[in-house]
Design a protein around this motif. Structure first.
Motif, PDB file in Angstrom:
ATOM      1  N   ARG A 190     109.337 130.563  12.423  1.00  0.00           N
ATOM      2  CA  ARG A 190     110.253 129.426  12.346  1.00  0.00           C
ATOM      3  C   ARG A 190     111.221 129.424  13.533  1.00  0.00           C
ATOM      4  O   ARG A 190     111.453 128.400  14.174  1.00  0.00           O
ATOM      5  N   VAL A 241     108.703 128.764   4.710  1.00  0.00           N
ATOM      6  CA  VAL A 241     107.562 128.741   5.607  1.00  0.00           C
ATOM      7  C   VAL A 241     106.313 129.125   4.853  1.00  0.00           C
ATOM      8  O   VAL A 241     106.294 130.105   4.126  1.00  0.00           O
ATOM      9  N   ASP A 287     107.907 125.036   9.302  1.00  0.00           N
ATOM     10  CA  ASP A 287     107.653 125.451   7.925  1.00  0.00           C
ATOM     11  C   ASP A 287     106.207 125.825   7.637  1.00  0.00           C
ATOM     12  O   ASP A 287     105.838 126.001   6.475  1.00  0.00           O
TER      13      ASP A 287
END
Length: 352
Positions: A315, A3, A275
């Protein structure tokens, strides 16, 4: 891919964007190692090369679809030669049957006040576009029936349940249900409440079950002077007021949760897919209720660098609620995330 959080300055981002304008942008959806290995996808790419455009439909209330942030998003999308944006008019959304709505390949649609979410779902089921934000997840579906009875993201109790199932930490809480056949048991004392056996000492937070209701109260102990801080949607330069009233509300259903002391700020997190996450902080309305604004009248917000643990939370939230573009609130103290306290679905970043 990990991420990513926003660490570039706005100037750097803008320079990169202007550089894209000098070339012909292209994009794909999917894993890189599998992207062009699929013959069907190769054929689609040939169609794109032949001039086929992907139509991105924007289906939302006019206040949202014509807002400055949305106009900026659409301007940038239109820089891609093979993308064409199409904004559904509010007149069509409200008054025309879905069979007469415009056609699109990709749909950006999200709920706000007055928006007919059920019609948007009917349209999606009929035309089957690629949905950026899942529409069904914006509803709580009554088990065993097709009747859509309430917004999933608008029911705090359901939101909390989903977060718990994903292992995302929340403040300790209990639900005071005054509307079911078997209402909750409540005991109120001077410095605490007990909901179905769960004790909350003051200070504690009282939130309406409906996330559309922003009248959230924080109750203080007598040792701190008692009374309560009453939070609400910003009105001018105010976002809360102090009240000498120390007793909880007597009607309606609420969530009671422990008060989590923070650094005096609220952290707002915005995902664009699982992400990428951007975060910013604002002065907490629980402090003194006065909204900090800059010389242009905008609420002052500060960029925040998310920790790896917070990126993982972002996420999880994005995937759990199936909302590619998703805003949520973090409680943070001493530079560390404490809990997720709210999920808002499609949200615009306030700083530009």
């Amino acid at each position: 891919m990990g991420v990513q959080s926003s660490s570039m300055s706005y100037t750097e981002l803008e320079q990169g964007y202007q550089g894209l304008k000098q070339s012909r942008p292209f994009f794909y959806i999917g894993e890189e190692e599998h992207g062009l290995a699929n013959k069907a996808l190769k054929d689609e790419c040939k169609e794109v090369d032949a001039g086929k455009q992907v139509v991105v439909g924007i289906c939302a209330m006019e206040k949202k679809s014509q807002s400055k942030p949305m106009r900026e998003i659409l301007t940038r999308l239109e820089e891609f030669e093979y993308l064409r944006t199409l904004v559904f008019s509010e007149e069509v959304i409200l008054n025309e049957p879905v069979e007469k709505w415009p056609l699109c390949d990709c749909l950006i649609s999200f709920h706000s006040k007055g928006f007919p979410l059920a019609k948007a779902i009917d349209y999606s089921d009929l035309r089957k576009p690629f949905n950026i934000n899942d529409l069904y997840m914006q509803y709580d579906i009554k088990t065993g029936e097709s009747l859509l009875i309430t917004h999933r993201l608008r029911k705090r109790r359901k939101v909390y349940s989903i977060l718990e199932n994903e292992g995302i930490e929340l403040p300790r809480y209990a639900v005071l249900d005054r509307e079911s056949e078997h209402p909750s048991e409540l005991v109120e004392s001077e410095d605490h409440v007990e909901v179905d056996g769960e004790v909350f000492n003051k200070p504690f937070v009282e939130k309406p079950i409906s996330a559309e209701d922003h009248n959230i109260y924080i109750y203080y102990p007598t040792s701190a002077g008692g009374g309560s801080q009453r939070l609400f949607r910003k009105i001018g330069s105010r976002s809360s007021v102090y009240s000498s009233e120390s007793r909880i509300r007597k009607s309606g259903s609420f969530i009671y949760e422990e008060f989590m002391p923070t650094d005096g700020t609220d952290v707002k997190v915005y995902t664009v897919g699982p992400d990428y996450a951007h975060a910013e902080a604002r002065k907490s309305p629980a402090l003194d209720g006065k909204v900090e604004r800059d010389k242009e009248g905008k609420e002052v917000r500060y960029p925040v660098i998310l920790s790896n643990a917070e990126k993982l939370i972002a996420r999880k939230v994005c995937l759990a609620f199936k909302q590619t573009v998703c805003g949520f609130d973090l409680l943070r103290a001493n530079g560390k995330s404490l809990r997720v306290c709210d999920v808002n679905g499609f949200s615009f970043v306030k700083t530009q």
